[in-house]
Write a protein that holds these residues in place. Structure first.
Motif, PDB file in Angstrom:
ATOM      1  N   UNK A 238      15.026 -59.006-103.848  1.00  9.22           N
ATOM      2  CA  UNK A 238      16.364 -58.604-103.404  1.00  9.22           C
ATOM      3  C   UNK A 238      16.501 -58.743-101.889  1.00  9.22           C
ATOM      4  N   UNK A 239      15.490 -58.285-101.161  1.00 10.34           N
ATOM      5  CA  UNK A 239      15.540 -58.318 -99.696  1.00 10.34           C
ATOM      6  C   UNK A 239      15.796 -59.722 -99.170  1.00 10.34           C
ATOM      7  N   UNK A 240      15.172 -60.708 -99.777  1.00 10.52           N
ATOM      8  CA  UNK A 240      15.224 -62.066 -99.229  1.00 10.52           C
ATOM      9  C   UNK A 240      16.631 -62.650 -99.176  1.00 10.52           C
ATOM     10  N   UNK A 241      17.565 -62.065 -99.935  1.00 14.06           N
ATOM     11  CA  UNK A 241      18.936 -62.591 -99.946  1.00 14.06           C
ATOM     12  C   UNK A 241      19.790 -62.020 -98.813  1.00 14.06           C
ATOM     13  N   UNK A 242      19.312 -61.009 -98.110  1.00  8.57           N
ATOM     14  CA  UNK A 242      20.090 -60.452 -97.002  1.00  8.57           C
ATOM     15  C   UNK A 242      20.198 -61.443 -95.845  1.00  8.57           C
ATOM     16  N   UNK A 243      21.348 -61.499 -95.170  1.00  9.99           N
ATOM     17  CA  UNK A 243      21.536 -62.491 -94.113  1.00  9.99           C
ATOM     18  C   UNK A 243      20.716 -62.205 -92.862  1.00  9.99           C
ATOM     19  N   UNK A 244      20.234 -63.299 -92.250  1.00  7.94           N
ATOM     20  CA  UNK A 244      19.598 -63.263 -90.936  1.00  7.94           C
ATOM     21  C   UNK A 244      20.125 -64.443 -90.133  1.00  7.94           C
ATOM     22  N   UNK A 245      20.020 -64.369 -88.817  1.00 10.79           N
ATOM     23  CA  UNK A 245      20.495 -65.453 -87.950  1.00 10.79           C
ATOM     24  C   UNK A 245      19.813 -66.763 -88.319  1.00 10.79           C
ATOM     25  N   UNK A 246      20.600 -67.775 -88.607  1.00 10.60           N
ATOM     26  CA  UNK A 246      20.076 -69.104 -88.958  1.00 10.60           C
ATOM     27  C   UNK A 246      19.030 -69.015 -90.066  1.00 10.60           C
ATOM     28  N   UNK A 247      19.144 -67.992 -90.918  1.00  7.79           N
ATOM     29  CA  UNK A 247      18.241 -67.807 -92.056  1.00  7.79           C
ATOM     30  C   UNK A 247      16.775 -67.686 -91.634  1.00  7.79           C
ATOM     31  N   UNK A 248      16.514 -67.080 -90.465  1.00  6.34           N
ATOM     32  CA  UNK A 248      15.153 -67.105 -89.911  1.00  6.34           C
ATOM     33  C   UNK A 248      14.158 -66.240 -90.671  1.00  6.34           C
ATOM     34  N   UNK A 249      14.586 -65.169 -91.339  1.00  4.32           N
ATOM     35  CA  UNK A 249      13.719 -64.346 -92.189  1.00  4.32           C
ATOM     36  C   UNK A 249      12.393 -63.975 -91.508  1.00  4.32           C
ATOM     37  N   UNK A 250      12.417 -63.267 -90.375  1.00  2.97           N
ATOM     38  CA  UNK A 250      11.170 -62.986 -89.662  1.00  2.97           C
ATOM     39  C   UNK A 250      10.339 -61.848 -90.244  1.00  2.97           C
ATOM     40  N   UNK A 251      10.886 -61.065 -91.167  1.00  2.00           N
ATOM     41  CA  UNK A 251      10.146 -59.923 -91.701  1.00  2.00           C
ATOM     42  C   UNK A 251       8.903 -60.377 -92.455  1.00  2.00           C
ATOM     43  N   UNK A 252       7.801 -59.671 -92.189  1.00  7.81           N
ATOM     44  CA  UNK A 252       6.562 -59.847 -92.935  1.00  7.81           C
ATOM     45  C   UNK A 252       6.126 -58.464 -93.401  1.00  7.81           C
ATOM     46  N   UNK A 253       5.550 -58.359 -94.584  1.00 11.81           N
ATOM     47  CA  UNK A 253       5.226 -57.051 -95.160  1.00 11.81           C
ATOM     48  C   UNK A 253       3.787 -57.028 -95.656  1.00 11.81           C
ATOM     49  N   UNK A 254       3.077 -55.963 -95.317  1.00  9.72           N
ATOM     50  CA  UNK A 254       1.783 -55.651 -95.917  1.00  9.72           C
ATOM     51  C   UNK A 254       2.005 -54.419 -96.791  1.00  9.72           C
ATOM     52  N   UNK A 255       1.792 -54.541 -98.085  1.00 11.85           N
ATOM     53  CA  UNK A 255       1.893 -53.414 -99.010  1.00 11.85           C
ATOM     54  C   UNK A 255       0.501 -52.809 -99.180  1.00 11.85           C
ATOM     55  N   UNK A 256       0.293 -51.624 -98.638  1.00 13.18           N
ATOM     56  CA  UNK A 256      -0.997 -50.962 -98.753  1.00 13.18           C
ATOM     57  C   UNK A 256      -0.985 -50.095-100.006  1.00 13.18           C
ATOM     58  N   UNK A 257      -1.833 -50.446-100.974  1.00 12.64           N
ATOM     59  CA  UNK A 257      -1.884 -49.695-102.229  1.00 12.64           C
ATOM     60  C   UNK A 257      -3.263 -49.079-102.459  1.00 12.64           C
ATOM     61  N   UNK A 258      -4.285 -49.634-101.864  1.00 11.61           N
ATOM     62  CA  UNK A 258      -5.642 -49.126-102.089  1.00 11.61           C
ATOM     63  C   UNK A 258      -5.972 -48.012-101.093  1.00 11.61           C
ATOM     64  N   UNK A 259      -6.887 -47.154-101.487  1.00 12.65           N
ATOM     65  CA  UNK A 259      -7.361 -46.101-100.583  1.00 12.65           C
ATOM     66  C   UNK A 259      -7.975 -46.708 -99.322  1.00 12.65           C
ATOM     67  N   UNK A 260      -8.707 -47.797 -99.503  1.00 12.65           N
ATOM     68  CA  UNK A 260      -9.359 -48.458 -98.373  1.00 12.65           C
ATOM     69  C   UNK A 260      -8.334 -48.948 -97.342  1.00 12.65           C
ATOM     70  N   UNK A 261      -7.256 -49.556 -97.816  1.00 14.65           N
ATOM     71  CA  UNK A 261      -6.221 -50.059 -96.902  1.00 14.65           C
ATOM     72  C   UNK A 261      -5.543 -48.911 -96.169  1.00 14.65           C
ATOM     73  N   UNK A 262      -5.262 -47.824 -96.878  1.00 11.81           N
ATOM     74  CA  UNK A 262      -4.619 -46.672 -96.230  1.00 11.81           C
ATOM     75  C   UNK A 262      -5.556 -46.008 -95.224  1.00 11.81           C
TER      76      UNK A 262
END
Length: 197
Positions: A39-63
């Motif tokens: 869903x997020x990827x369809x939101x508008x950005x300037x010149x479609x640049x899409x600069x957001x990057x996401x790390x999803x921390x799910x493991x105890x080790x990552x947290x």
């Protein structure tokens, strides 16, 4: 032309939605995180640049890797969240423009060698995508706990080392514990902050 959405959906996205301070012990499936991003990827950005990057921390080790960089007030509620998303923005977003903005193959030149313009554009549009991220999470049935209380340089070193990605904010995800929600804080009225010219 856009059609208005139903009042219950507006409640889910805005009026009834709350920043979470505690979490139920209910896991979040990868499929839900994929659905959120799709869903997020369809939101508008300037010149479609899409600069957001996401790390999803799910493991105890990552947290645990994140924990030393959290402010004391955010540590417990972050560590107990089923998922913690590190929302970053990529300062090399313009390298992808030939693919994601194909109708102008000179678009990279708008940014190359212009670090202030790159920073401002990446942060502004990454923040826009961060807002879409929260709304998308709510739309797929997740509660959110966005926060700023952390050492950004430490998070960058721990999770984005060797890249040009910088951390914008953190957002815990899951199913909130209603007993741990703070009373809702006041909001400004339209006439206090808006002007029609």
């Amino acid at each position: 032309m856009a059609e208005p959405i139903a009042e219950p959906a507006l409640d889910t996205l805005f009026r009834d939605a709350r920043t979470q301070n505690g979490w139920r012990d209910t896991p979040v499936a990868k499929e839900m995180l994929v659905r959120l991003y799709d869903l997020v990827k369809w939101g508008p950005t300037s010149a479609n640049i899409q600069p957001m990057r996401v790390k999803f921390l799910t493991s105890r080790e990552a947290k645990e890797k994140l924990k030393p960089h959290l402010s004391a007030g955010n540590a417990d509620k972050t560590m107990t969240a089923p998922v913690v998303a590190i929302i970053g923005y990529d300062l090399e977003f313009y390298e992808h423009l030939p693919r994601i903005f194909p109708h102008n193959q000179t678009a990279k030149s708008w940014f190359e060698g212009k670090p202030d313009h790159i920073q401002a554009t990446a942060f502004r549009n990454g923040s826009l995508q961060g807002g879409y991220f929260i709304l998308a999470a709510r739309a797929v049935g997740l509660d959110c706990g966005p926060m700023s209380g952390f050492d950004a340089a430490g998070v960058d070193a721990a999770f984005w080392a060797g890249t040009k990605v910088k951390t914008n904010f953190l957002c815990s995800l899951g199913h909130g514990d209603p007993a741990k929600i703070f009373p809702r804080s006041p909001r400004f009225a339209f006439d206090e902050v808006c002007e029609i010219l």
